[in-house]
Design a protein around this motif. Sequence first.
Motif, PDB file in Angstrom:
ATOM      1  N   ARG A   1     -14.753 -57.613  29.294  1.00 20.62           N
ATOM      2  CA  ARG A   1     -14.056 -56.920  28.219  1.00 20.62           C
ATOM      3  C   ARG A   1     -13.623 -57.900  27.125  1.00 20.62           C
ATOM      4  N   SER A   2     -13.316 -59.131  27.503  1.00 17.30           N
ATOM      5  CA  SER A   2     -12.830 -60.098  26.522  1.00 17.30           C
ATOM      6  C   SER A   2     -13.877 -60.409  25.456  1.00 17.30           C
ATOM      7  N   LYS A   3     -15.149 -60.252  25.798  1.00 16.14           N
ATOM      8  CA  LYS A   3     -16.206 -60.513  24.817  1.00 16.14           C
ATOM      9  C   LYS A   3     -16.136 -59.522  23.657  1.00 16.14           C
ATOM     10  N   LYS A   4     -15.591 -58.357  23.907  1.00 13.79           N
ATOM     11  CA  LYS A   4     -15.464 -57.349  22.853  1.00 13.79           C
ATOM     12  C   LYS A   4     -14.216 -57.573  21.996  1.00 13.79           C
TER      13      LYS A   4
ATOM     14  N   LEU B   1     -11.070 -57.253  39.205  1.00 19.43           N
ATOM     15  CA  LEU B   1     -10.354 -57.068  37.939  1.00 19.43           C
ATOM     16  C   LEU B   1     -10.650 -58.204  36.966  1.00 19.43           C
ATOM     17  N   GLN B   2     -10.690 -59.416  37.476  1.00 21.83           N
ATOM     18  CA  GLN B   2     -10.941 -60.565  36.606  1.00 21.83           C
ATOM     19  C   GLN B   2     -12.357 -60.542  36.041  1.00 21.83           C
ATOM     20  N   GLN B   3     -13.321 -60.133  36.845  1.00 19.76           N
ATOM     21  CA  GLN B   3     -14.693 -60.028  36.338  1.00 19.76           C
ATOM     22  C   GLN B   3     -14.771 -58.996  35.219  1.00 19.76           C
ATOM     23  N   LYS B   4     -14.090 -57.871  35.399  1.00 21.33           N
ATOM     24  CA  LYS B   4     -14.059 -56.855  34.348  1.00 21.33           C
ATOM     25  C   LYS B   4     -13.351 -57.386  33.098  1.00 21.33           C
ATOM     26  N   ALA B   5     -12.325 -58.201  33.310  1.00 20.62           N
ATOM     27  CA  ALA B   5     -11.595 -58.772  32.170  1.00 20.62           C
ATOM     28  C   ALA B   5     -12.472 -59.742  31.393  1.00 20.62           C
ATOM     29  N   TRP B   6     -13.259 -60.567  32.080  1.00 16.88           N
ATOM     30  CA  TRP B   6     -14.155 -61.493  31.364  1.00 16.88           C
ATOM     31  C   TRP B   6     -15.120 -60.715  30.480  1.00 16.88           C
TER      32      TRP B   6
ATOM     33  N   LYS C   1      -1.582 -59.003  25.147  1.00 14.96           N
ATOM     34  CA  LYS C   1      -0.610 -57.939  24.893  1.00 14.96           C
ATOM     35  C   LYS C   1       0.007 -58.079  23.507  1.00 14.96           C
ATOM     36  N   CYS C   2       0.311 -59.317  23.124  1.00 18.36           N
ATOM     37  CA  CYS C   2       0.881 -59.548  21.797  1.00 18.36           C
ATOM     38  C   CYS C   2      -0.119 -59.161  20.714  1.00 18.36           C
ATOM     39  N   LEU C   3      -1.381 -59.534  20.910  1.00 19.11           N
ATOM     40  CA  LEU C   3      -2.416 -59.180  19.931  1.00 19.11           C
ATOM     41  C   LEU C   3      -2.539 -57.665  19.802  1.00 19.11           C
ATOM     42  N   ALA C   4      -2.531 -56.953  20.915  1.00 22.38           N
ATOM     43  CA  ALA C   4      -2.631 -55.494  20.869  1.00 22.38           C
ATOM     44  C   ALA C   4      -1.438 -54.889  20.126  1.00 22.38           C
ATOM     45  N   ASN C   5      -0.253 -55.411  20.375  1.00 22.21           N
ATOM     46  CA  ASN C   5       0.932 -54.934  19.656  1.00 22.21           C
ATOM     47  C   ASN C   5       0.833 -55.220  18.162  1.00 22.21           C
ATOM     48  N   GLN C   6       0.328 -56.383  17.808  1.00 22.65           N
ATOM     49  CA  GLN C   6       0.205 -56.729  16.397  1.00 22.65           C
ATOM     50  C   GLN C   6      -0.845 -55.873  15.700  1.00 22.65           C
ATOM     51  N   LEU C   7      -1.931 -55.569  16.374  1.00 24.25           N
ATOM     52  CA  LEU C   7      -2.926 -54.668  15.789  1.00 24.25           C
ATOM     53  C   LEU C   7      -2.307 -53.295  15.530  1.00 24.25           C
ATOM     54  N   ASP C   8      -1.475 -52.853  16.450  1.00 26.50           N
ATOM     55  CA  ASP C   8      -0.786 -51.571  16.274  1.00 26.50           C
ATOM     56  C   ASP C   8       0.164 -51.635  15.075  1.00 26.50           C
ATOM     57  N   LEU C   9       0.886 -52.741  14.945  1.00 27.93           N
ATOM     58  CA  LEU C   9       1.810 -52.906  13.826  1.00 27.93           C
ATOM     59  C   LEU C   9       1.065 -53.010  12.491  1.00 27.93           C
ATOM     60  N   MET C  10      -0.078 -53.667  12.491  1.00 30.03           N
ATOM     61  CA  MET C  10      -0.879 -53.774  11.266  1.00 30.03           C
ATOM     62  C   MET C  10      -1.350 -52.394  10.820  1.00 30.03           C
ATOM     63  N   GLN C  11      -1.711 -51.571  11.782  1.00 29.43           N
ATOM     64  CA  GLN C  11      -2.126 -50.208  11.441  1.00 29.43           C
ATOM     65  C   GLN C  11      -0.949 -49.426  10.878  1.00 29.43           C
TER      66      GLN C  11
ATOM     67  N   HIS D   1      -8.730 -52.460  18.749  1.00 26.64           N
ATOM     68  CA  HIS D   1      -7.426 -52.177  19.342  1.00 26.64           C
ATOM     69  C   HIS D   1      -7.590 -51.617  20.752  1.00 26.64           C
ATOM     70  N   ARG D   2      -8.532 -50.704  20.917  1.00 21.22           N
ATOM     71  CA  ARG D   2      -8.758 -50.113  22.243  1.00 21.22           C
ATOM     72  C   ARG D   2      -9.225 -51.151  23.257  1.00 21.22           C
ATOM     73  N   HIS D   3     -10.133 -52.036  22.839  1.00 27.56           N
ATOM     74  CA  HIS D   3     -10.608 -53.081  23.748  1.00 27.56           C
ATOM     75  C   HIS D   3      -9.476 -54.039  24.119  1.00 27.56           C
ATOM     76  N   ALA D   4      -8.603 -54.370  23.155  1.00 30.30           N
ATOM     77  CA  ALA D   4      -7.476 -55.251  23.445  1.00 30.30           C
ATOM     78  C   ALA D   4      -6.513 -54.589  24.431  1.00 30.30           C
ATOM     79  N   LEU D   5      -6.257 -53.301  24.260  1.00 30.59           N
ATOM     80  CA  LEU D   5      -5.395 -52.578  25.197  1.00 30.59           C
ATOM     81  C   LEU D   5      -6.001 -52.551  26.595  1.00 30.59           C
ATOM     82  N   GLN D   6      -7.316 -52.303  26.671  1.00 32.53           N
ATOM     83  CA  GLN D   6      -7.981 -52.257  27.970  1.00 32.53           C
ATOM     84  C   GLN D   6      -7.976 -53.621  28.650  1.00 32.53           C
TER      85      GLN D   6
END
Length: 288
Positions: free
Chosen positions: A269-272, A262-267, A188-198, A209-214
């Motif tokens: 998604r984390s690769k992206k 949910l955790q399987q989907k998270a693993w 969540k912090c990384l997604a917020n920071q990507l938003d702030l960098m933009q 950014h989209r993958h981090a949010l997802q």
Amino acid sequence: MAVARSTKLPVYQALGTLLTQATRPASHPSDKAVHGMRRDMKRIRAALRLLRTCVGEDSYQHSNARVRDAAKPLAPVRDAAVLLSCARRLSLHQYSDAEQGYLNELIPELEVERRSAKRRLTVAALNRRAAVLSDVQRSLASGQTPSCDLEAVSDGIRKTYQAGRKAGRLARRRPDDDRLHEWRKQVKCLANQLDLMQEAFHIERGKLHRHALQLGDLLGKDRDLALFTAKMDAIHLAKGASGQEKGHKRLIRRLQQARNHLQQKAWRRSKKVFSRSPRRFVQYLVRP
């Protein structure tokens, strides 16, 4: 904390805007408003982490701790609202009579707890939160430091990315509630920071950014189910054996299955999000 106000430090300007918005007076906020307050506090802490190299470790730790503590009174209201929402959503499914009966007994208890949590979030507590944030804002504006450029801010997001990778590895190794929750916070912090960098530097990395949010959303849903499972167990233990034993056990199994999914989907998604090394991540982020 002292930060120079200049066009060379646009993240400072974004942080100042966030603090101004967060200090607006609020009394008897709705569940949605409380959720928005917590989201603002997380964005403020994400901005502070971006400025960490610029302002120094001691100043960062002091301001971050004050913002973190100011957000604590909001958590019980948010958690109570999430628990009630989970129970109501589950009750809409065509589950067995035992499960429906269990939920029908549980929902009124959660409604009482939600009302109690909202009563404890007093106007005085909200005013104290606003006062702390105003003080942090004044401290940010009170002095001068060397300008903090993109390179220095990039070091802040690199550390967040590195922490997110590490938290993900630990959660994959042993996916208990605490490790998954820590991973969620870093994502969540990384997604917020990507938003702030933009916002601050016009750096657009839409897919990342989209993958981090997802990923954060998946881990957030898992966290909500973890809280709901723990609440079910606590209430069940307090009541002892009851006629709802079968419904409790079936719902626990159902929730664990949902969490596994949910955790399987998270693993995946984390690769992206975390496929690059921290150094290559920064290179990708700041490239023209």
